[in-house]
Design a protein around this motif. Structure first.
Motif, PDB file in Angstrom:
ATOM      1  N   GLU A 194      29.528  40.844  38.475  1.00 48.80           N
ATOM      2  CA  GLU A 194      30.077  39.742  38.285  1.00 48.80           C
ATOM      3  C   GLU A 194      29.242  38.856  37.406  1.00 48.80           C
ATOM      4  O   GLU A 194      27.949  38.813  37.443  1.00 48.80           O
ATOM      5  N   ASP A 219      35.119  47.322  41.307  1.00 46.86           N
ATOM      6  CA  ASP A 219      35.822  46.052  42.224  1.00 46.86           C
ATOM      7  C   ASP A 219      35.637  44.832  41.414  1.00 46.86           C
ATOM      8  O   ASP A 219      36.448  43.920  41.593  1.00 46.86           O
ATOM      9  N   PRO A 220      34.335  44.112  40.625  1.00 48.16           N
ATOM     10  CA  PRO A 220      34.215  43.294  39.713  1.00 48.16           C
ATOM     11  C   PRO A 220      35.463  42.967  38.783  1.00 48.16           C
ATOM     12  O   PRO A 220      35.735  41.709  38.755  1.00 48.16           O
ATOM     13  N   LYS A 269      38.515  42.344  40.896  1.00 46.03           N
ATOM     14  CA  LYS A 269      38.472  40.853  41.378  1.00 46.03           C
ATOM     15  C   LYS A 269      38.618  39.952  40.493  1.00 46.03           C
ATOM     16  O   LYS A 269      39.263  38.711  40.608  1.00 46.03           O
ATOM     17  N   GLU A 309      42.284  39.375  40.051  1.00 51.95           N
ATOM     18  CA  GLU A 309      43.116  38.974  41.108  1.00 51.95           C
ATOM     19  C   GLU A 309      42.955  37.635  41.144  1.00 51.95           C
ATOM     20  O   GLU A 309      43.784  36.605  41.237  1.00 51.95           O
ATOM     21  N   ARG A 310      41.698  36.925  40.532  1.00 49.44           N
ATOM     22  CA  ARG A 310      41.249  35.435  40.787  1.00 49.44           C
ATOM     23  C   ARG A 310      42.154  34.839  39.421  1.00 49.44           C
ATOM     24  O   ARG A 310      42.817  33.606  39.847  1.00 49.44           O
ATOM     25  N   ARG A 354      46.003  47.668  42.450  1.00 50.25           N
ATOM     26  CA  ARG A 354      45.636  46.171  43.134  1.00 50.25           C
ATOM     27  C   ARG A 354      46.242  45.101  42.539  1.00 50.25           C
ATOM     28  O   ARG A 354      46.335  43.993  42.859  1.00 50.25           O
TER      29      ARG A 354
END
Length: 295
Positions: A182, A221-222, A225, A228-229, A251
């Protein structure tokens, strides 16, 4: 690459490299890809002097190697014609490269005719593949792993630059994340709230061979994420997948209005992607396989 050595270290069919060399040459191996030492030549010379490899086998190997060199004309012209350099980096070859990049792009999803985007919209461009030529090219480009940014041309547009050529100051760029860390997701989310649409460029950097081996196709995952955000803001999200293989993104598929698969389109890829996103080229690429839903 070092497969004769691996007969000892990995496959354990030879007690030492000398025995591995004997087995290999008698099995029909004429050359050895051992770029860091002369062990193949040195050991083979010993084996011939000891009578463990017949000279006739060396003559056979050398003959086959020389025959290939003869067939491709290396004895007549050992060096290429210097004038051939004029055939590289021409305007016509660049045009072919751009057309190839356009034709390779595959539109995987376009919910509610989100694409093409209007050029007067406020656009956020984010994600780790947005501002690099490295991801557009991948491994075996300029250098082995394709990861030396200094060697890439300065007059080719990455995705951000190509989008700005279309919409100018209407495009805002916030990185958000790197490929596996991130950076500032909150800054990207804030920018998305002030935009009409978010183009999130995700995928992979460059790799080839063993350094590119992974045990899970799921995207990092970053990156997931970040998407998604931004999707949580309610603004339309268009994903651009820049990758050397299909990475699993289940996802974030549901919340994406548009998904464009770019793979590795080359140095003209940024321009080609922008052409598709803004309707200057109608995407017509097709998949040779179903995009995987899970590993």
């Amino acid at each position: 690459w070092q497969d004769i050595k691996k007969l000892v270290t990995e496959w354990r069919v030879a007690a030492d490299e000398k025995e591995a060399t004997r087995l290999s040459i008698l099995a029909g191996v004429d050359m050895s890809m051992v770029p860091n030492d002369y062990s193949f030549s040195d050991l083979l010379l010993q084996l011939v002097k000891e009578g463990k490899v017949p000279m006739s086998r060396i003559d056979e190997a050398v003959s086959r190697i020389l025959l290939v060199k003869y067939q491709v004309g290396l004895f007549d012209k050992p060096m290429p014609d210097p004038s051939l350099k004029a055939n590289f980096a021409t305007a016509s070859s660049r045009a072919v490269s751009l057309e190839a990049a356009r034709e390779s792009l595959v539109l995987l999803k376009n919910e509610g005719s989100t694409l093409p985007l209007a050029k007067d919209k406020k656009i956020l461009v984010t994600g780790p593949t947005a501002d690099t030529l490295i991801s557009l090219n991948n491994g075996w480009t300029y250098v082995w792993q394709g990861n030396n940014a200094a060697l890439y041309p300065k007059d080719r547009d990455n995705i951000v630059q190509a989008i700005r050529r279309k919409v100018g100051d209407n495009a805002t760029h916030v990185p958000g994340v790197s490929f596996d860390k991130e950076i500032d997701i909150e800054a990207a989310v804030a920018a998305a709230k002030n935009a009409d649409v978010a183009i999130v460029c995700i995928g992979e950097s460059s790799y080839t061979e063993t350094p590119g081996n992974i045990t899970d196709l799921t995207l990092s995952d970053p990156q997931l994420k970040l998407v998604e955000r931004i999707q949580a803001t309610g603004k339309p999200v268009v994903l651009v997948l820049v990758e050397g293989r299909p990475r699993v993104i289940n996802r974030i598929v549901g919340g994406a209005k548009g998904i464009l698969l770019a793979l590795n389109p080359g140095n003209e890829g940024g321009t080609a992607i922008a052409d598709v996103l803004f309707g200057d080229y109608n995407p017509n690429g097709k998949l040779p396989f179903n995009y995987p839903r899970t590993p």
